[in-house]
Design an enzyme around this catalytic site. Structure first.
Site, short mmCIF file in Angstrom:
data_model
loop_
_atom_site.label_atom_id
_atom_site.label_comp_id
_atom_site.label_asym_id
_atom_site.label_seq_id
_atom_site.Cartn_x
_atom_site.Cartn_y
_atom_site.Cartn_z
N ASN A 7 -7.34 3.71 -9.37
CA ASN A 7 -5.80 2.47 -8.21
C ASN A 7 -6.62 1.44 -8.11
OD1 ASN A 7 -4.05 0.96 -7.87
ND2 ASN A 7 -3.57 2.56 -6.06
N LYS A 14 -9.93 2.16 -5.38
CA LYS A 14 -9.21 3.84 -4.97
C LYS A 14 -9.29 4.74 -6.10
CE LYS A 14 -6.29 2.64 -1.38
NZ LYS A 14 -4.66 2.29 -1.24
N ARG A 91 -3.59 2.71 -12.62
CA ARG A 91 -2.28 2.52 -11.57
C ARG A 91 -2.25 0.90 -12.07
NH1 ARG A 91 -0.17 3.68 -6.45
NH2 ARG A 91 2.13 3.41 -6.10
N HIS A 180 7.99 1.75 -7.00
CA HIS A 180 7.44 2.48 -6.26
C HIS A 180 7.70 3.91 -7.13
CE1 HIS A 180 7.74 0.92 -1.84
NE2 HIS A 180 6.87 0.97 -2.41
N GLY A 210 7.45 3.86 3.76
CA GLY A 210 6.60 3.16 4.33
C GLY A 210 7.03 1.51 4.92
N ARG A 241 8.62 -7.60 5.19
CA ARG A 241 9.56 -7.57 4.46
C ARG A 241 11.04 -7.76 4.96
NH1 ARG A 241 7.30 -3.98 -0.51
NH2 ARG A 241 4.77 -4.42 0.40
N ASP A 283 4.51 -1.18 12.72
CA ASP A 283 3.74 0.11 12.81
C ASP A 283 5.40 0.72 13.79
OD1 ASP A 283 3.35 2.69 13.22
OD2 ASP A 283 1.74 1.70 12.05
N PHE A 284 6.46 1.77 12.73
CA PHE A 284 7.37 2.53 13.12
C PHE A 284 7.00 3.86 14.85
CE2 PHE A 284 10.68 1.51 10.37
CZ PHE A 284 10.54 0.59 9.79
N ARG A 285 5.31 3.91 14.17
CA ARG A 285 4.81 4.70 15.33
C ARG A 285 5.10 3.87 16.67
NH1 ARG A 285 0.05 6.45 12.21
NH2 ARG A 285 0.67 4.60 11.36
N GLY A 333 8.74 8.18 6.15
CA GLY A 333 10.24 9.81 5.28
C GLY A 333 8.88 11.14 5.20
N ASN A 335 6.63 11.56 8.08
CA ASN A 335 6.02 11.84 9.44
C ASN A 335 7.16 11.51 10.35
OD1 ASN A 335 3.60 12.96 8.97
ND2 ASN A 335 3.68 10.85 7.84
N GLU A 384 1.24 9.85 -5.70
CA GLU A 384 1.45 8.91 -7.01
C GLU A 384 -0.17 8.91 -7.87
OE1 GLU A 384 1.93 5.98 -3.48
OE2 GLU A 384 2.67 5.18 -5.03
P1 ADP Z 1 2.40 2.30 2.63
O1 ADP Z 1 1.45 2.71 1.69
O2 ADP Z 1 2.73 1.64 1.92
O3 ADP Z 1 0.73 0.62 3.04
P2 ADP Z 1 2.60 4.45 4.49
O4 ADP Z 1 3.76 5.47 2.81
O5 ADP Z 1 1.14 4.90 4.53
O6 ADP Z 1 1.95 3.16 3.54
O7 ADP Z 1 3.70 4.35 5.02
C1 ADP Z 1 3.20 3.34 6.23
C2 ADP Z 1 4.75 3.44 7.58
O8 ADP Z 1 4.54 4.62 8.03
C3 ADP Z 1 3.62 2.42 9.05
O9 ADP Z 1 4.65 2.09 9.18
C4 ADP Z 1 3.67 3.45 9.92
O10 ADP Z 1 4.51 3.11 10.96
C5 ADP Z 1 4.13 4.48 9.73
N1 ADP Z 1 4.06 6.37 9.69
C6 ADP Z 1 3.25 7.08 9.94
N2 ADP Z 1 3.41 8.05 10.15
C7 ADP Z 1 4.38 7.76 11.73
C8 ADP Z 1 4.58 8.70 12.19
N3 ADP Z 1 4.46 10.15 12.44
N4 ADP Z 1 5.93 8.39 13.11
C9 ADP Z 1 6.07 7.65 12.52
N5 ADP Z 1 5.77 6.33 11.52
C10 ADP Z 1 4.97 6.90 10.84
#
Ligand code: ADP
Length: 404
Positions: A7, A14, A91, A180, A210, A241, A283-285, A333, A335, A384
């Protein structure tokens, strides 16, 4: 059979080496900062702790050489000789309308990918460099390309056409392509395996959530609609986005904010989404932890995201005329129990209900998180790279059968 999956990005490469019989990863790593200071290869080998090789890596060809050197290294290598590697799978982000399947690389295929660079300038050009580099370092091996867009080539015309003058579809190929695809296809196949049913008989909705996010309606194993469009900007609200917005907002902002037109793309891709709404983070965390403390803008940003995912799921259940299973994958999705719970709230009329205990699933586990009276809801970690390896194997098998 061993397949090397590549990739290539503009400054990174990668790789993963798969042993296909057991679908096992033998080695993986990433070459980072290619052409920059501090370029390095980080190798992950199961049972050995990560090792780092720091050296000057000027271009993708050098990166490819280094990967092969490390794969065949006496101490940290995974194969004794490159003879053990059967093929290389690459990829490619954009396959346009031309590539609906993985294909074996030849001059015409490379020309096709090059012509599509208009639609994905950064990605397709880097991927082509990767193909050229591995053709040079592994001249005897078959190279196969697998596309992020291919899975969505089954979307019907009424769903992929935009209502703008038809001549622009003909002249520039402006249409929905979807992205995707490797991820949606992989989790759809896994869902069928987990259900012990034939994919051809199922109506599935797959949610790849993600930092980039999309929802796909999969009917009888085929994508029939997806939320991303001509580019990965359309559809759901994402990390940075905008997703779907009224196009008039652009001309309005260009006028009011004196925003140069060339800034618009960056604005919509990097400053919007949950980052834009929250004003805090993409960042969703971060957003979840602030929301727990009562931060109203973090709560709002998450609400907008959840609402969007619900909107697409509901629409696709209508289009599919039902649903046999819902699948969550990718960072959020896989986590975030909270987001999954919120998305499935008040969906019992559609036959979907999350079981709070089962929904604790995280950390790369495959789980069924629905209640016993609900349609199955799965968390399936995406893979993937394995999908590319499987597609590479399939492309080679198809070619060999055609010669037999
Ligand atoms: P990409 O490959 O598109 O960069 P990922 O599939 O790795 O994305 O997802 C990244 C996103 O997942 C980030 O926004 C991050 O905040 C979220 N994420 C990862 N772990 C957690 C978690 N434990 N709770 C909530 N969101 C999470």
């Amino acid at each position: 059979m061993k397949i090397l999956v590549i990739n290539c990005g503009s400054s990174s490469l990668k790789y993963q080496l798969f042993e296909m019989h057991h679908r096992k990863v033998m080695a993986k790593g990433i070459v980072e900062r290619i052409g920059e200071r501090g370029s390095r290869l980080v190798v992950e080998i199961p049972s050995v702790s990560n090792s780092k090789i720091v050296e000057e890596i000027k271009n993708i060809k050098q990166a490819a050489n280094l990967v092969i050197r490390v794969l065949t290294d006496k101490e940290i290598g995974s194969v004794r000789s490159i003879k053990e590697i059967s093929a290389v799978g690459h990829r490619i982000v954009h396959g346009g309308s031309q590539f609906s399947h993985p294909v074996i690389v030849d001059t015409a295929v490379k020309r096709g990918i090059e012509l599509l660079a208009d639609l994905a300038p950064l990605h397709n050009v880097a991927a082509l460099e990767g193909i050229n580099a591995f053709e040079r370092v592994l001249p005897e091996k078959r190279q196969v390309v697998a596309f992020d867009t291919s899975f969505h080539q089954t979307i019907p015309k009424k769903a992929y056409l935009y209502s703008i003058p038809y001549r622009y579809y003909e002249r520039y190929g402006i249409r929905k392509y979807g992205f995707h695809g490797l991820s949606h296809k992989y989790v759809a196949q896994r869902a069928a395996e987990l259900l012990g049913r034939d994919l051809i008989k199922l109506k599935l909705i797959t949610c790849h959530l993600g930092s980039g996010a999309s929802v796909t309606a999969v009917d009888k194993g085929k994508s029939i609609d997806t939320s991303m469009g001509f580019t990965p900007l359309e559809g759901l609200t994402m990390g940075t986005r905008s997703g779907d917005i009224d196009p008039s907002i652009i001309s309005f902002l260009v006028e009011k904010e004196a925003m140069p037109l060339e800034r618009v793309k960056e604005f919509l891709n990097k400053e919007c989404g949950v980052l834009g709404v929250s004003g805090i983070s993409s960042d969703f965390r971060d957003l979840e932890s602030l929301a727990k403390k009562g931060d109203s803008r973090a709560i709002l940003a998450l609400d907008v995201f959840v609402y969007d995912v619900k909107r697409y799921i509901s629409a696709y259940i209508g289009i599919l005329n039902g649903i046999d299973a819902l699948v969550f994958t990718a960072g959020i999705g896989e986590n975030s129990s909270t987001i999954r719970q919120q998305i499935c709230e008040n969906m019992t009329y559609l036959g979907l209900e999350v079981d709070a205990k089962k929904n604790k699933c995280t950390n790369g586990n495959e789980c069924r998180i629905s209640t016993s009276r609900s349609k199955p809801i799965f968390v399936i970690p995406t893979n993937e790279e394995l999908m590319i390896a499987l597609e590479t194997q399939e492309a080679i098998r198809t070619m060999e059968e055609s010669f037999a």
